[in-house]
Design a protein around this motif. Structure first.
Motif, PDB file in Angstrom:
ATOM      1  N   GLY A   1       0.740  -1.098  -0.127  1.00 28.52           N
ATOM      2  CA  GLY A   1      -0.125   0.041   0.037  1.00 28.52           C
ATOM      3  C   GLY A   1       0.981   1.255   0.063  1.00 28.52           C
ATOM      4  O   GLY A   1       2.342   1.073   0.032  1.00 28.52           O
ATOM      5  N   ARG A   2       0.207   2.258  -0.124  1.00 28.84           N
ATOM      6  CA  ARG A   2       0.971   3.447   0.048  1.00 28.84           C
ATOM      7  C   ARG A   2       1.624   3.802   1.259  1.00 28.84           C
ATOM      8  O   ARG A   2       1.149   3.162   2.463  1.00 28.84           O
TER       9      ARG A   2
ATOM     10  N   ILE B   1      -5.717   0.341   1.446  1.00 27.97           N
ATOM     11  CA  ILE B   1      -6.258   1.753   1.314  1.00 27.97           C
ATOM     12  C   ILE B   1      -6.734   2.494   2.288  1.00 27.97           C
ATOM     13  O   ILE B   1      -7.402   1.830   3.203  1.00 27.97           O
TER      14      ILE B   1
ATOM     15  N   ASP C   1      -3.538   4.539  -5.962  1.00 22.39           N
ATOM     16  CA  ASP C   1      -4.146   3.575  -5.338  1.00 22.39           C
ATOM     17  C   ASP C   1      -4.955   2.872  -6.482  1.00 22.39           C
ATOM     18  O   ASP C   1      -5.018   1.905  -6.697  1.00 22.39           O
TER      19      ASP C   1
END
Length: 313
Positions: free
Chosen positions: A137-138, A220, A230
């Motif tokens: 993920g980020r 997310i 995303d």
């Protein structure tokens, strides 16, 4: 009518102008592949809904989530009787669109978990062939916090207030029988360009070459509006037929309306609406919080049914 679903719903990307970067062709090893022939439950003549409530962290009582049947994720081997909505509703995991199937068993409970190794290349990863689930993920989305929550250990995966600390492929063995894999975060602007390129390259090579990868869990941040980066990452996984589950994190956080903030449920719904532009069928998703442990048991049950199907087939 009884619908028997043997394969996972397709996650093939529809023709779209949103994708800006060229994508490499997919290699499909022994893993859960997505069916390109049909979308589970999508052919129902009469739209039907499943009511679900998720009250963990909700300040004003239960949050009602209404899920049309064609947006449910029906796992491999599951049987769904669309005439019995109550029975279908009872089998949908809380705070998700995932139907509990026959392959979810008692092995969902985590007994032990240990760090095994860090790798900078897919070829350096463990070669024992055990099934594994990758978390990505980020940067600052809460990967390490979620991993610690899943195994009920506060510091198995070290957390940091500084994004971008995970820079390798980190393998953690669970119950001596499967792996959780912590991957480098993406989108961290303060990291050197060369480092960001290297992380991205070996992460994507890992996705395409790792034969025992059961599914990628794409995290997310549900406390903020949807980010294009995303959506792009999800679309890349879909185009390359990499099995994926969306994990919405930080669902305990409530932004103040006066500051233009939105509730996590609203951000999750918006993300689902945007991703439908890319996908022919909604991927499985779960709402989570590492603070309240919302979604922890549901993720482990979901992993259990995917893992047991993978081992059998």
């Amino acid at each position: 009518m009884v619908l028997r679903v043997r394969l996972l719903p397709r996650l093939l990307l529809l023709p779209s102008t949103h994708t800006s970067t060229p994508l490499r062709p997919s290699r499909l090893p022994r893993r859960l592949s997505f069916s390109a022939r049909f979308s589970a439950l999508s052919h129902l003549a009469v739209p039907q809904d499943v009511d679900q409530s998720d009250n963990e962290g909700a300040p004003h009582g239960d949050v009602q989530v209404k899920l049309p049947l064609d947006r449910l994720f029906v796992p491999p081997g599951a049987t769904v009787d669309v005439r019995d909505q109550e029975a279908v509703s009872a089998r949908v995991l809380k705070g998700s669109n995932i139907v509990l199937g026959p392959y979810a068993r008692g092995d969902a409970h985590v007994v032990n978990a240990d760090f095994v190794k860090s790798s900078v290349r897919p070829d350096d990863c463990p070669r024992d062939g055990l099934p594994e689930f990758a978390l990505v993920g980020r940067s600052n989305v809460g990967k390490s916090s979620l991993l610690n929550s899943l195994v009920r250990r506060k510091r198995l995966a070290l957390t940091s207030k500084k994004p971008g600390k995970t820079q390798c492929i980190n393998h953690f063995k669970v119950n001596d029988s499967w792996y959780l894999v912590d991957l480098p975060g993406y989108g961290y602007a303060s990291a050197p360009q060369e480092a960001r390129t290297n992380w991205d390259e070996f992460t994507r090579n890992y996705f395409l070459s790792r034969e025992n990868l059961v599914s990628v869990f794409l995290l997310i941040d549900a406390s903020i509006p949807a980010k294009k980066i995303d959506l792009d990452y999800a679309s890349w996984l879909g185009q390359n037929k990499v099995p994926m589950t969306l994990v919405f994190t930080k669902c305990d956080k409530r932004k103040k309306k006066k500051n233009g903030g939105r509730r996590p449920e609203e951000n999750v719904e918006t993300f689902q609406g945007l991703i439908r532009e890319y996908f022919e069928a909604a991927p499985p998703w779960i709402m989570t919080s590492s603070v309240t442990n919302q979604g922890r048991d549901e993720i482990l049950l979901h992993m259990s049914q995917l893992r047991n199907y993978w081992l059998k087939h």
